[in-house]
Design a protein around this motif. Structure first.
Motif, PDB file in Angstrom:
ATOM      1  N   SER A  89       2.916   3.512   2.819  1.00  0.00           N
ATOM      2  CA  SER A  89       2.424   4.755   2.212  1.00  0.00           C
ATOM      3  C   SER A  89       1.034   5.052   2.758  1.00  0.00           C
ATOM      4  O   SER A  89       0.312   4.148   3.180  1.00  0.00           O
ATOM      5  CB  SER A  89       2.371   4.623   0.688  1.00  0.00           C
ATOM      6  OG  SER A  89       1.432   3.639   0.300  1.00  0.00           O
ATOM      7  N   PHE A  90       0.686   6.326   2.773  1.00  0.00           N
ATOM      8  CA  PHE A  90      -0.651   6.740   3.198  1.00  0.00           C
ATOM      9  C   PHE A  90      -0.956   8.092   2.567  1.00  0.00           C
ATOM     10  O   PHE A  90      -0.054   8.817   2.102  1.00  0.00           O
ATOM     11  CB  PHE A  90      -0.756   6.817   4.729  1.00  0.00           C
ATOM     12  CG  PHE A  90       0.180   7.797   5.368  1.00  0.00           C
ATOM     13  CD1 PHE A  90      -0.150   9.146   5.491  1.00  0.00           C
ATOM     14  CD2 PHE A  90       1.411   7.381   5.846  1.00  0.00           C
ATOM     15  CE1 PHE A  90       0.712  10.043   6.078  1.00  0.00           C
ATOM     16  CE2 PHE A  90       2.291   8.286   6.432  1.00  0.00           C
ATOM     17  CZ  PHE A  90       1.933   9.626   6.555  1.00  0.00           C
ATOM     18  N   CYS A  91      -2.243   8.408   2.541  1.00  0.00           N
ATOM     19  CA  CYS A  91      -2.697   9.680   1.983  1.00  0.00           C
ATOM     20  C   CYS A  91      -3.288  10.546   3.084  1.00  0.00           C
ATOM     21  O   CYS A  91      -3.800  10.040   4.088  1.00  0.00           O
ATOM     22  CB  CYS A  91      -3.743   9.461   0.881  1.00  0.00           C
ATOM     23  SG  CYS A  91      -3.081   8.673  -0.600  1.00  0.00           S
ATOM     24  N   CYS A  92      -3.244  11.837   2.876  1.00  0.00           N
ATOM     25  CA  CYS A  92      -3.846  12.788   3.806  1.00  0.00           C
ATOM     26  C   CYS A  92      -4.425  13.949   3.006  1.00  0.00           C
ATOM     27  O   CYS A  92      -4.192  14.063   1.789  1.00  0.00           O
ATOM     28  CB  CYS A  92      -2.821  13.298   4.814  1.00  0.00           C
ATOM     29  SG  CYS A  92      -1.517  14.312   4.050  1.00  0.00           S
ATOM     30  N   GLU A  93      -5.181  14.791   3.662  1.00  0.00           N
ATOM     31  CA  GLU A  93      -5.694  15.977   3.003  1.00  0.00           C
ATOM     32  C   GLU A  93      -4.557  16.972   2.791  1.00  0.00           C
ATOM     33  O   GLU A  93      -3.650  17.078   3.603  1.00  0.00           O
ATOM     34  CB  GLU A  93      -6.813  16.604   3.841  1.00  0.00           C
ATOM     35  CG  GLU A  93      -8.032  15.705   3.967  1.00  0.00           C
ATOM     36  CD  GLU A  93      -9.143  16.349   4.777  1.00  0.00           C
ATOM     37  OE1 GLU A  93      -9.023  17.561   5.066  1.00  0.00           O
ATOM     38  OE2 GLU A  93     -10.107  15.645   5.116  1.00  0.00           O
TER      39      GLU A  93
END
Length: 369
Positions: free
Chosen positions: A37-41
């Motif tokens: 999993s990862f986050c982005c704007e």
């Protein structure tokens, strides 16, 4: 700050993930049990989603992470109601003055000014539209030792700037006064002596702390103490040096980032995230924003921790010479005030072994006392 979280299958994804890290602000990267999993704007979510699908990567889950969502999930309805009420109160308050600021007054006291304001029916929480600025300035200026008054409404404050009369020929025979000293290094270009004894002339080079005007005059052969007054203008030089190495070690971001934020009211924590990180090398960036500043001040503080590595980089100085010169110029201009007058700009570039040195000079016309 709005975030978007992707959960994907972690099979043959290394190449695509490296591409995403290079093109977008990817952070909070986690890997476990065959998925990651990862986050982005939030603004990049559609582009990232398209890249993942085009490369055949299965998206197992995706979700929006925003301030409003956290509020709802925590059922902090009291905070939401507080924000709504404070926003309404803030909108209402913009129609009124909530503070009166008086500056420049010496002979007239603030109480005397407030009495004049009272006569004009002006006080804190007066409607801005009810204040007649021209009439107020005239009423204050009617005081005999005031030569100039300027009143403005700035935000929620009524600012009154008073300039009182100066008597150039007034001699004070008692008391102790300090001389006027130079506040910068420079070359004197003009002198307007009002009161005192000048110790310098046009063309003199002075240094910070040099005496410019002594606090006395000679009257009938006698030395009498006076308050020194003068307008003295100099050419002042601001010099900035910037070194560019042909090779140097730099700290660069890897693309991994851990984000946290906290919400406070009156300095007390209402909510705080606590995402941990284990980066050996990192940079911390913090940003604070006020949702409201009156009655119910709510402040949000964002903290981003970026993972970094040290790498050796080569600088092509000749190819980027103008960029480095402009960078040095901007560093010099940081020391220039709004009211300063720029007379000239120049620079010199030298090279010594692995170091390219730019020395940028800005010449200002500046009042130094």
């Amino acid at each position: 700050m709005k975030h978007y979280k992707f959960e994907i299958s972690y099979v043959n994804t290394e190449k695509t993930l490296n591409k995403l890290i290079g093109e977008f602000n990817i952070y909070d990267f986690k890997k476990e049990d065959g998925k990651c999993s990862f986050c982005c704007e939030n603004k990049d979510k559609q582009k990232i989603k398209k890249i993942l699908k085009n490369n055949g990567i299965e998206i197992k889950n995706q979700s929006f992470l925003g301030l409003f969502n956290n509020f709802i999930s925590l059922k902090n309805w009291g905070i939401l109601v507080g924000i709504i009420i404070s926003s309404i109160m803030w909108i209402i308050s913009t129609f009124f003055i909530t503070d009166v600021l008086i500056i420049g007054n010496l002979g007239i006291t603030q109480n005397e000014v407030f009495e004049i304001l009272k006569e004009q029916n002006i006080n804190e929480w007066s409607l801005k539209s009810s204040i007649n600025i021209d009439e107020l300035e005239q009423k204050i200026q009617d005081v005999k030792y005031i030569s100039y008054v300027s009143a403005i409404i700035k935000g929620n404050a009524l600012v009154i700037n008073i300039k009182e009369e100066l008597t150039n020929d007034e001699v004070v025979s008692v008391g102790k006064y300090e001389p006027l000293i130079a506040t910068y290094d420079g070359k004197i270009t003009s002198i307007n002596l009002i009161q005192g004894t000048a110790k310098v002339k046009v063309g003199d080079i002075v240094k910070l702390g040099d005496v410019l005007v002594e606090p006395y005059i000679k009257h009938n052969g006698e030395k009498l103490s006076v308050q020194p007054l003068a307008d003295i203008v100099c050419d002042v030089w601001i010099t900035t040096r910037f070194d560019v190495f042909d090779r140097e070690i730099k700290k660069v971001k890897t693309g991994n980032c851990t984000s946290n934020y906290s919400i406070t009211v009156f300095g007390k924590d209402l909510y705080r995230t606590d995402n941990q990180f284990n980066y050996e090398i990192y940079e911390i960036e913090e940003k604070e924003e006020y949702l409201t500043t009156t009655l119910f001040p709510i402040k949000i503080k964002y903290t981003n921790v970026y993972e970094c590595n040290y790498v050796e980089v080569e600088n092509n100085f000749e190819e980027n010479k103008q960029q480095f010169i402009e960078q040095t110029r901007q560093m010099s201009l940081l020391n220039v005030k709004e009211y300063d007058i720029i007379k000239d700009e120049s620079y010199v570039v030298t090279k010594n072994n692995n170091i390219n040195t730019i020395v940028y000079t800005v010449t200002l016309s500046k009042k130094i006392c």
